[in-house]
Each structure stands twice: as C-alpha cells, then as structure tokens.
Write a protein that holds these residues in place. Structure first.
Motif, short mmCIF file in Angstrom:
data_model
loop_
_atom_site.label_atom_id
_atom_site.label_comp_id
_atom_site.label_asym_id
_atom_site.label_seq_id
_atom_site.Cartn_x
_atom_site.Cartn_y
_atom_site.Cartn_z
N LYS A 66 54.95 74.35 46.43
CA LYS A 66 53.86 74.78 45.56
C LYS A 66 54.38 74.72 44.13
CE LYS A 66 52.41 78.99 46.05
NZ LYS A 66 51.73 80.26 46.19
N ILE A 67 53.65 74.01 43.28
CA ILE A 67 54.06 73.82 41.89
C ILE A 67 53.01 74.45 40.99
CG2 ILE A 67 54.57 72.12 40.11
CD1 ILE A 67 55.37 70.20 42.38
N SER A 68 53.45 75.22 40.02
CA SER A 68 52.56 75.84 39.06
C SER A 68 52.40 74.89 37.88
CB SER A 68 53.14 77.17 38.61
OG SER A 68 52.28 77.78 37.68
N ILE A 69 51.15 74.56 37.56
CA ILE A 69 50.84 73.65 36.46
C ILE A 69 50.33 74.50 35.29
CG2 ILE A 69 49.52 71.62 35.74
CD1 ILE A 69 51.40 71.13 38.15
N VAL A 70 51.02 74.42 34.16
CA VAL A 70 50.65 75.20 32.98
C VAL A 70 49.89 74.27 32.03
CG1 VAL A 70 51.48 76.62 31.08
CG2 VAL A 70 52.69 76.64 33.27
N LYS A 71 48.64 74.64 31.76
CA LYS A 71 47.82 73.83 30.85
C LYS A 71 48.20 74.12 29.41
CE LYS A 71 43.81 75.15 32.54
NZ LYS A 71 42.39 75.21 32.85
N MET A 72 47.68 73.35 28.50
CA MET A 72 48.02 73.49 27.08
C MET A 72 47.52 74.81 26.49
SD MET A 72 47.59 69.74 25.53
CE MET A 72 48.65 68.43 26.04
N ASP A 73 46.49 75.40 27.08
CA ASP A 73 46.00 76.68 26.57
C ASP A 73 46.76 77.86 27.15
OD1 ASP A 73 45.07 76.69 29.17
OD2 ASP A 73 42.95 76.95 28.65
N GLY A 74 47.77 77.60 27.97
CA GLY A 74 48.61 78.67 28.52
C GLY A 74 48.19 79.14 29.90
N THR A 75 47.01 78.77 30.36
CA THR A 75 46.58 79.15 31.70
C THR A 75 47.28 78.26 32.72
OG1 THR A 75 44.67 77.67 31.62
CG2 THR A 75 44.32 79.96 30.90
#
Length: 185
Positions: A66-75
C-alpha cells in the motif's frame, strides 16, 4: 383447470420464478452492496474488478504493498500495487483511484491523464520516478511508503519536448515572418 395448475407447479418446480437469472443477479448485487458497506471492507472499491480483489488479497498475504500518494495540495490517498509493480503500474493505479474519487464526488468527469503526466511526475525521497519500466523497489518504495506529485519538465534524455521547446517552435511563426510580401507593401 387441472392443466393450469400443473403448468404453475411445473414453473415453481423448475424454479423459473425464484431462480431466474435476473433474480439471482439482483440478489448477488444486494449482497455485494451490503458487504461493501461493512467498515472492515472500506478499502474495496464500490465497483470492484477481479484485479482489484486480487490486489487486495495479495496485500493481505504480503505480496502487495500500500503506497500513500501525496497530492500537491497536501492531501493524500492510498493505492495498492503488487510488490513487483513498475512506475507505469503505479500511475495506472493512481489514474483509476482518482477517477473513482471524482466519479463519487462529481459524477462523470473526464481527466486528461496524458496532460497530467506531461506536466507532473511522481517522486520518492526527492528522486523523480521518470522511467516507467523501472520497478518501484528500485527506488526504495516499500509497503506504506509515500510518493509525492511534483512539477516536472521532461528533459532531452526522455526525448519529450519541454514547455520551452514547444513555445520556441511557435515563436517563429509570426505574421511578419510568415508573409514576406506583406512587409514589402
């Protein structure tokens, strides 16, 4: 009258009323919907495919991560991929997850992933994941790792045009250079 009773008995005996295909399908869909509402199965997509289920089973067995993807807005959001996944597999999982999230929030909305991946790339520990054929494990990505979206302008090594090069191409197409006869008059 006797013939009518026998025909009704035959239909019930054959199971045409209760066991017809549409009834079975409706019953399966309602059972599946009830299962997916269970908090234990919250990571299962609303309309799971066989590949989704296989990946989640592999995640439980330890052969997926499971990989956590961090978007540019921080979410952030999580995706599951096999341990042998490549950067391209991760991008496809991200595409699918974001499309599902957009569908649930806003209904039908089309995202141009070609445009997204032309301007944004993924990075892990400040190392850009450019080569789509490279395995995620080559970058040190393991279970519960974080991958970030970062702005990316492609370089000459990847043989893709950067934004500046595209603009330079159109820069020379001005009216004065296109029509030399207009400049004389």
């Amino acid at each position: 009258m006797e013939a009518k009773a026998k025909s009704e008995e035959g239909e019930v005996g054959l199971g045409l009323g209760y066991n017809s295909g549409s009834v079975k399908k409706a019953r399966l869909q309602s059972t599946l919907a009830a299962l997916l509402e269970d908090p234990v199965l919250s990571d299962v997509p609303k309309k799971p495919t066989l590949a989704d289920v296989d990946t989640l089973i592999s995640l439980e067995l330890g052969s997926a991560m499971k990989i956590s993807i961090v978007k540019m807005d921080g979410t952030a959001f999580d995706v599951a991929v096999l341990n042998t996944a490549t950067v391209k597999d991760l991008k496809l999982a991200i595409n699918k997850k974001i499309n599902e999230m957009e569908q649930s929030k806003m209904g039908h909305r089309q995202i141009s992933w070609r445009h997204v991946w032309a301007n944004v790339c993924l990075a892990h520990h400040n190392e850009k994941l450019i080569d789509e054929r490279a395995a995620l494990q080559d970058f040190g990505i393991r279970n519960n790792s974080q991958v970030h979206f970062v702005h990316c302008v492609a370089s000459r090594e990847t043989r893709k045009h950067s934004r500046r090069r595209k603009h330079r191409f159109f820069h020379g197409l001005s009216k004065r250079s296109s029509y030399p006869t207009d400049a004389k008059s």
